[in-house]
Structure formats: C-alpha cells, structure tokens
Design an enzyme around this catalytic site. Structure first.
Site, PDB file in Angstrom:
ATOM      1  N   GLU A  99       0.853  -1.199   0.000  1.00 48.51           N
ATOM      2  CA  GLU A  99       0.000   0.000   0.000  1.00 48.51           C
ATOM      3  C   GLU A  99       0.885   1.245   0.000  1.00 48.51           C
ATOM      4  O   GLU A  99       2.013   1.223   0.514  1.00 48.51           O
ATOM      5  CB  GLU A  99      -0.897  -0.055   1.253  1.00 48.51           C
ATOM      6  N   ASP A 100       0.381   2.340  -0.575  1.00 47.64           N
ATOM      7  CA  ASP A 100       1.162   3.580  -0.582  1.00 47.64           C
ATOM      8  C   ASP A 100       1.202   4.205   0.809  1.00 47.64           C
ATOM      9  O   ASP A 100       2.257   4.548   1.322  1.00 47.64           O
ATOM     10  CB  ASP A 100       0.633   4.579  -1.626  1.00 47.64           C
ATOM     11  N   ILE A 101       0.021   4.354   1.431  1.00 47.52           N
ATOM     12  CA  ILE A 101      -0.025   5.063   2.712  1.00 47.52           C
ATOM     13  C   ILE A 101      -1.170   4.548   3.578  1.00 47.52           C
ATOM     14  O   ILE A 101      -2.255   4.280   3.069  1.00 47.52           O
ATOM     15  CB  ILE A 101      -0.139   6.594   2.452  1.00 47.52           C
ATOM     16  N   ASP A 103      -3.608   5.652   6.259  1.00 44.68           N
ATOM     17  CA  ASP A 103      -4.149   6.860   6.877  1.00 44.68           C
ATOM     18  C   ASP A 103      -5.048   6.390   8.022  1.00 44.68           C
ATOM     19  O   ASP A 103      -4.564   6.119   9.123  1.00 44.68           O
ATOM     20  CB  ASP A 103      -4.893   7.639   5.790  1.00 44.68           C
ATOM     21  N   GLY A 105      -6.480   3.484   7.910  1.00 45.15           N
ATOM     22  CA  GLY A 105      -6.277   2.033   7.917  1.00 45.15           C
ATOM     23  C   GLY A 105      -7.516   1.273   7.449  1.00 45.15           C
ATOM     24  O   GLY A 105      -7.502   0.047   7.321  1.00 45.15           O
ATOM     25  N   LEU A 106      -8.601   2.008   7.147  1.00 43.46           N
ATOM     26  CA  LEU A 106      -9.858   1.350   6.780  1.00 43.46           C
ATOM     27  C   LEU A 106      -9.758   0.603   5.447  1.00 43.46           C
ATOM     28  O   LEU A 106     -10.348  -0.464   5.283  1.00 43.46           O
ATOM     29  CB  LEU A 106     -11.002   2.378   6.725  1.00 43.46           C
ATOM     30  N   THR A 107      -8.972   1.149   4.505  1.00 41.77           N
ATOM     31  CA  THR A 107      -8.808   0.470   3.216  1.00 41.77           C
ATOM     32  C   THR A 107      -8.179  -0.902   3.426  1.00 41.77           C
ATOM     33  O   THR A 107      -8.695  -1.923   2.941  1.00 41.77           O
ATOM     34  CB  THR A 107      -7.911   1.309   2.274  1.00 41.77           C
ATOM     35  N   LYS A 131       0.430   7.206   8.816  1.00 40.19           N
ATOM     36  CA  LYS A 131       0.129   8.375   9.667  1.00 40.19           C
ATOM     37  C   LYS A 131      -0.476   7.857  10.968  1.00 40.19           C
ATOM     38  O   LYS A 131      -1.705   7.765  11.093  1.00 40.19           O
ATOM     39  CB  LYS A 131      -0.894   9.278   8.973  1.00 40.19           C
ATOM     40  N   ASP A 159      -1.044  10.841  -5.390  1.00 37.65           N
ATOM     41  CA  ASP A 159      -1.577  11.915  -6.235  1.00 37.65           C
ATOM     42  C   ASP A 159      -2.313  12.991  -5.462  1.00 37.65           C
ATOM     43  O   ASP A 159      -2.751  12.776  -4.325  1.00 37.65           O
ATOM     44  CB  ASP A 159      -2.574  11.319  -7.233  1.00 37.65           C
TER      45      ASP A 159
HETATM   46  P1  5GP Z   1      -7.134   4.884   4.610  1.00 37.10           P
HETATM   47  O1  5GP Z   1      -8.168   3.892   4.190  1.00 37.10           O
HETATM   48  O2  5GP Z   1      -5.961   4.271   5.321  1.00 37.10           O
HETATM   49  O3  5GP Z   1      -7.740   6.017   5.389  1.00 37.10           O
HETATM   50  O4  5GP Z   1      -6.641   5.586   3.291  1.00 37.10           O
HETATM   51  C1  5GP Z   1      -5.712   5.034   2.488  1.00 37.10           C
HETATM   52  C2  5GP Z   1      -5.741   5.692   1.117  1.00 37.10           C
HETATM   53  O5  5GP Z   1      -6.037   7.092   1.205  1.00 37.10           O
HETATM   54  C3  5GP Z   1      -4.386   5.598   0.512  1.00 37.10           C
HETATM   55  O6  5GP Z   1      -4.237   4.424  -0.249  1.00 37.10           O
HETATM   56  C4  5GP Z   1      -4.332   6.836  -0.364  1.00 37.10           C
HETATM   57  O7  5GP Z   1      -4.903   6.565  -1.620  1.00 37.10           O
HETATM   58  C5  5GP Z   1      -5.200   7.833   0.350  1.00 37.10           C
HETATM   59  N1  5GP Z   1      -4.416   8.780   1.162  1.00 37.10           N
HETATM   60  C6  5GP Z   1      -4.332   8.854   2.516  1.00 37.10           C
HETATM   61  N2  5GP Z   1      -3.517   9.853   2.903  1.00 37.10           N
HETATM   62  C7  5GP Z   1      -3.040  10.409   1.752  1.00 37.10           C
HETATM   63  C8  5GP Z   1      -2.113  11.475   1.497  1.00 37.10           C
HETATM   64  O8  5GP Z   1      -1.544  12.151   2.382  1.00 37.10           O
HETATM   65  N3  5GP Z   1      -1.857  11.739   0.190  1.00 37.10           N
HETATM   66  C9  5GP Z   1      -2.446  11.048  -0.836  1.00 37.10           C
HETATM   67  N4  5GP Z   1      -2.117  11.409  -2.072  1.00 37.10           N
HETATM   68  N5  5GP Z   1      -3.321  10.038  -0.622  1.00 37.10           N
HETATM   69  C10 5GP Z   1      -3.609   9.719   0.658  1.00 37.10           C
END
Ligand code: 5GP
Length: 179
Positions: A99-101, A103, A105-107, A131, A159
């Site tokens: 995974e890229d990031i 945030d 963690g729900l994804t 994060k 992006d």
């Molecule tokens: P989560 O489900 O962990 O909240 O979100 C994960 C997804 O949100 C990541 O795969 C990414 O696509 C997007 N995302 C979360 N934070 C950032 C950020 O700071 N920059 C970008 N470009 N995408 C983010």
C-alpha cells in the site's frame, strides 16, 4: 511546487526513499525465505513503491494487483471503501499487501477482510508511509518505510486529483501558501 490549486514543499527525497525501500526489501527477503510470498499491489497509488520494493526482494515471489478506493474528497479519507471486482486467489498463500499510505487504515482492513474469506496462510502489510495519529484500526504494521505526521503528501505514486504520481520525491502540502 504547485499541483492544480495547491502548493507543496519537499518532504522526503528520492535517495532517502530508495534507501528505506531497499532495507525493507532485505528484511522481507529474510522473513519470507522459503515461503514464496504473493505481493498484492493496491492500485493505483502503490504502483511506484511496489515496483521498487518488488525488485529489492531476493526470494522467489509472485505479483498480483487489486483495486481499492477510500477517498471521497481530494485530501481527506471518506471512510467508505470500495474493493474492485478482481480478487487474486490467495488460498494457502503468504500474502504481502503493498500500500502507498496507511491513513485511517480502513482500506487495508477492508481488503484484509475480503482476502481472509479465501483462507490465505498469512496476510501482512508493507506500506511506504503511515500516519499513526490518523489510524482508526488496530492493524499490525511490521513493514513501514516512514511514519509521518497527519499531513497531505504527494509524489512517488501518491496523487493530488490524479496528478503528482510521477514525482520521484515526496512533497507535503504547504499550508502557508495554500488557500
Ligand atoms: P485509509 O483507508 O488508510 O484512510 O486511506 C488510504 C488511502 O487514502 C491511501 O491508499 C491513499 O490513496 C489515500 N491517502 C491517505 N492519505 C493520503 C495522502 O496524504 N496523500 C495522498 N495522495 N493520498 C492519501
């Protein structure tokens, strides 16, 4: 540096990224020796990270992709996760989600739930960024390149409104210069 209406400033350089990614690749190679892991790249953001990580892994392994989207607006998590129709066959495999990031963690939580239904041998997560202050889930995250504060970042696959993915470095939103 400007993308659409927002300004970004340098955050993590390409050499710093390369160093950490290759360390992570070595660690995964040690931990997964003899396990023939299956890397599953979460599209689109993790493509750039995955291509470097995958090439720094020295043990036999396979590569698959999945799509998952959680972003409602352009710079904040929506909390609603949509998983694409293509689900790799992970039965009996050691899976490493790339995974890229992380945030909220729900994804990753949703993707993990979907894959668990096929009874993989194990599932773990390798992410470029995390994060910790934003996490809403209790994911085990053994392979993270960088923990970062809760700011919006672009570059190296990440992006802003589909732009900035091609930047070799990572940039962070410059709040002072963004309206
Ligand atoms: P989560 O489900 O962990 O909240 O979100 C994960 C997804 O949100 C990541 O795969 C990414 O696509 C997007 N995302 C979360 N934070 C950032 C950020 O700071 N920059 C970008 N470009 N995408 C983010």
């Amino acid at each position: 540096m400007q993308i659409h209406d927002k300004h970004f400033k340098p955050f993590i350089t390409a050499p710093q990224i390369q160093e950490r990614v290759s360390e992570l690749g070595k660690q995964i190679s040690q931990d997964y020796a003899g396990k023939n892991p299956m890397f599953i790249v979460i599209l689109n953001g993790a493509i750039v990270f995955a291509s470097d990580l995958f090439r720094s892994v020295s043990v036999p392994c396979t590569l698959e992709t999945m799509s998952a989207k959680s972003y409602g607006s352009q710079t904040t998590s929506s909390g609603t996760v949509t998983v694409g129709a293509h689900i790799p066959n992970v039965h009996g495999r050691h899976v490493i989600l790339v995974e890229d990031i992380v945030d909220t963690g729900l994804t990753l939580q949703r993707v993990t739930e979907v894959l668990q239904q096929q009874h993989p041998e194990s599932i773990t997560i390798a992410a470029l960024l995390s994060k910790p202050a934003m996490h809403k889930t209790k994911l085990h995250l053994p392979y993270i390149c960088f923990d970062i504060p809760p700011a919006f970042v672009v570059g190296y696959g990440l992006d802003y409104a589909e732009h900035g993915r091609n930047l070799p470095d990572i940039y962070v939103l410059d709040e002072e210069h963004t309206l």
